[in-house]
Write a protein that holds these residues in place. Structure first.
Motif, PDB file in Angstrom:
ATOM      1  N   LEU A   7     -28.034 -19.796 -29.407  1.00  0.00           N
ATOM      2  CA  LEU A   7     -27.977 -19.377 -30.805  1.00  0.00           C
ATOM      3  C   LEU A   7     -27.721 -17.884 -30.922  1.00  0.00           C
ATOM      4  O   LEU A   7     -26.864 -17.437 -31.700  1.00  0.00           O
ATOM      5  N   PHE A   8     -28.462 -17.104 -30.125  1.00  0.00           N
ATOM      6  CA  PHE A   8     -28.266 -15.655 -30.147  1.00  0.00           C
ATOM      7  C   PHE A   8     -26.871 -15.283 -29.656  1.00  0.00           C
ATOM      8  O   PHE A   8     -26.250 -14.334 -30.154  1.00  0.00           O
ATOM      9  N   GLY A   9     -26.384 -16.058 -28.686  1.00  0.00           N
ATOM     10  CA  GLY A   9     -25.030 -15.807 -28.189  1.00  0.00           C
ATOM     11  C   GLY A   9     -23.979 -16.056 -29.253  1.00  0.00           C
ATOM     12  O   GLY A   9     -23.007 -15.299 -29.367  1.00  0.00           O
ATOM     13  N   ILE A  10     -24.184 -17.098 -30.040  1.00  0.00           N
ATOM     14  CA  ILE A  10     -23.260 -17.401 -31.139  1.00  0.00           C
ATOM     15  C   ILE A  10     -23.294 -16.284 -32.177  1.00  0.00           C
ATOM     16  O   ILE A  10     -22.246 -15.826 -32.656  1.00  0.00           O
ATOM     17  N   LEU A  11     -24.500 -15.829 -32.505  1.00  0.00           N
ATOM     18  CA  LEU A  11     -24.634 -14.749 -33.484  1.00  0.00           C
ATOM     19  C   LEU A  11     -23.959 -13.474 -32.982  1.00  0.00           C
ATOM     20  O   LEU A  11     -23.273 -12.779 -33.737  1.00  0.00           O
ATOM     21  N   TYR A  12     -24.166 -13.173 -31.709  1.00  0.00           N
ATOM     22  CA  TYR A  12     -23.563 -11.966 -31.144  1.00  0.00           C
ATOM     23  C   TYR A  12     -22.041 -12.063 -31.133  1.00  0.00           C
ATOM     24  O   TYR A  12     -21.335 -11.113 -31.507  1.00  0.00           O
ATOM     25  N   THR A  13     -21.530 -13.226 -30.730  1.00  0.00           N
ATOM     26  CA  THR A  13     -20.078 -13.421 -30.691  1.00  0.00           C
ATOM     27  C   THR A  13     -19.468 -13.319 -32.080  1.00  0.00           C
ATOM     28  O   THR A  13     -18.410 -12.700 -32.269  1.00  0.00           O
ATOM     29  N   PHE A  14     -20.169 -13.912 -33.046  1.00  0.00           N
ATOM     30  CA  PHE A  14     -19.660 -13.880 -34.423  1.00  0.00           C
ATOM     31  C   PHE A  14     -19.632 -12.455 -34.964  1.00  0.00           C
ATOM     32  O   PHE A  14     -18.640 -12.018 -35.558  1.00  0.00           O
ATOM     33  N   SER A  15     -20.719 -11.723 -34.766  1.00  0.00           N
ATOM     34  CA  SER A  15     -20.774 -10.345 -35.270  1.00  0.00           C
ATOM     35  C   SER A  15     -19.761  -9.457 -34.554  1.00  0.00           C
ATOM     36  O   SER A  15     -19.110  -8.618 -35.175  1.00  0.00           O
ATOM     37  N   ALA A  16     -19.600  -9.658 -33.251  1.00  0.00           N
ATOM     38  CA  ALA A  16     -18.646  -8.843 -32.496  1.00  0.00           C
ATOM     39  C   ALA A  16     -17.209  -9.120 -32.925  1.00  0.00           C
ATOM     40  O   ALA A  16     -16.372  -8.211 -32.945  1.00  0.00           O
ATOM     41  N   SER A  17     -16.942 -10.385 -33.305  1.00  0.00           N
ATOM     42  CA  SER A  17     -15.581 -10.739 -33.729  1.00  0.00           C
ATOM     43  C   SER A  17     -15.214 -10.102 -35.060  1.00  0.00           C
ATOM     44  O   SER A  17     -14.041 -10.051 -35.425  1.00  0.00           O
ATOM     45  N   LEU A  18     -16.213  -9.624 -35.804  1.00  0.00           N
ATOM     46  CA  LEU A  18     -15.954  -9.001 -37.106  1.00  0.00           C
ATOM     47  C   LEU A  18     -15.538  -7.536 -36.986  1.00  0.00           C
ATOM     48  O   LEU A  18     -15.105  -6.943 -37.977  1.00  0.00           O
ATOM     49  N   PRO A 141     -20.990  -2.239 -33.228  1.00  0.00           N
ATOM     50  CA  PRO A 141     -20.827  -1.698 -31.861  1.00  0.00           C
ATOM     51  C   PRO A 141     -22.145  -1.339 -31.179  1.00  0.00           C
ATOM     52  O   PRO A 141     -22.145  -1.041 -29.974  1.00  0.00           O
ATOM     53  N   LEU A 142     -23.266  -1.321 -31.931  1.00  0.00           N
ATOM     54  CA  LEU A 142     -24.523  -0.934 -31.302  1.00  0.00           C
ATOM     55  C   LEU A 142     -24.968  -1.949 -30.248  1.00  0.00           C
ATOM     56  O   LEU A 142     -25.625  -1.581 -29.261  1.00  0.00           O
ATOM     57  N   GLY A 143     -24.605  -3.236 -30.464  1.00  0.00           N
ATOM     58  CA  GLY A 143     -24.949  -4.255 -29.462  1.00  0.00           C
ATOM     59  C   GLY A 143     -24.299  -3.970 -28.120  1.00  0.00           C
ATOM     60  O   GLY A 143     -25.000  -3.830 -27.092  1.00  0.00           O
ATOM     61  N   PRO A 144     -22.950  -3.851 -28.080  1.00  0.00           N
ATOM     62  CA  PRO A 144     -22.302  -3.492 -26.804  1.00  0.00           C
ATOM     63  C   PRO A 144     -22.767  -2.141 -26.263  1.00  0.00           C
ATOM     64  O   PRO A 144     -22.833  -1.954 -25.038  1.00  0.00           O
ATOM     65  N   ALA A 145     -23.104  -1.209 -27.169  1.00  0.00           N
ATOM     66  CA  ALA A 145     -23.576   0.103 -26.705  1.00  0.00           C
ATOM     67  C   ALA A 145     -24.905  -0.020 -25.976  1.00  0.00           C
ATOM     68  O   ALA A 145     -25.116   0.611 -24.926  1.00  0.00           O
TER      69      ALA A 145
END
Length: 207
Positions: A7-18, A141-145
């Motif tokens: 679930l968290f992976g889906i949320l992260y992927t979705f937010s990153a795709s934006l 970008p804070l997630g990848p950072a």
């Protein structure tokens, strides 16, 4: 635990795709806000308000209307030389007045009010949406950072922080332009509607 991670992976992927759509829209909003500045300056250069001309024309219109000389009243209304919106309204109203269609002028004034509101919508949208997108561009970008920080990847950390700061600045820049233009235009159009209301009072078509 696996379901939660998925679930968290889906949320992260979705937010990153934006991120890329947000950056592209922000760039378009900045370009649009610069175009709005040019349009604003052009409108400012053309604004001309002559209260003496408006009062004299309205007095003549009132006299002709009371005498039911609608063609002469329409001619006097065509002599109104004010800001673009007011002058355009006066010319349109004169065409209706010539045909003794005075009640239609009230409807016409509402059309001009809607037209002014539509012009304000553009800058309002820029003023509201730009900071929101800037905030999104900051948070995404804070997630990848943080991932780069945890892995000791300073380059990934720096690149993502640079994107975060840049989107914040761009969003605030476009939002500031939209806010300032909205406030100034709002005052202009209040003034224009006051002049249009004065013409309506002259024709005695207001409720």
């Amino acid at each position: 635990m696996d379901a939660t991670s998925s679930l968290f992976g889906i949320l992260y992927t979705f937010s990153a795709s934006l991120l890329y759509p947000v950056v592209i829209i922000l760039i378009l909003l900045v370009v649009f806000s610069l175009m709005l500045i040019g349009e604003f300056l052009s409108e400012y250069a053309k604004r001309h308000r002559d209260t003496e001309n408006l009062e004299q024309c309205c007095n003549r219109v009132r006299d002709h209307v009371s005498s039911r000389e609608y063609e002469k009243a329409a001619g006097s209304l065509r002599n109104v030389k004010q800001n673009f919106m007011v002058t355009s309204f006066a010319l349109s109203a004169a065409a209706h007045l010539e045909k003794n269609m005075i009640p239609a002028i009230e409807w016409l004034s509402q059309e001009y009010e809607i037209r002014m509101a539509k012009r304000l919508e553009q800058t309002r949208i820029v003023a509201t949406v730009s900071p929101m997108l800037g905030l999104m561009g900051t948070l995404i970008p804070l997630g990848p950072a943080l991932i780069g920080l945890s892995q000791g990847d300073i380059v990934q950390l720096a690149n993502n922080l640079m994107i975060a700061f840049a989107t914040t600045v761009i969003g605030l820049f476009a939002g500031t332009i939209g806010y300032v233009l909205t406030q100034v235009r709002k005052r202009w159009y209040w003034q224009d509607m006051a002049d249009i209301d004065y013409i309506l009072d002259t024709l005695e078509v207001k409720e």
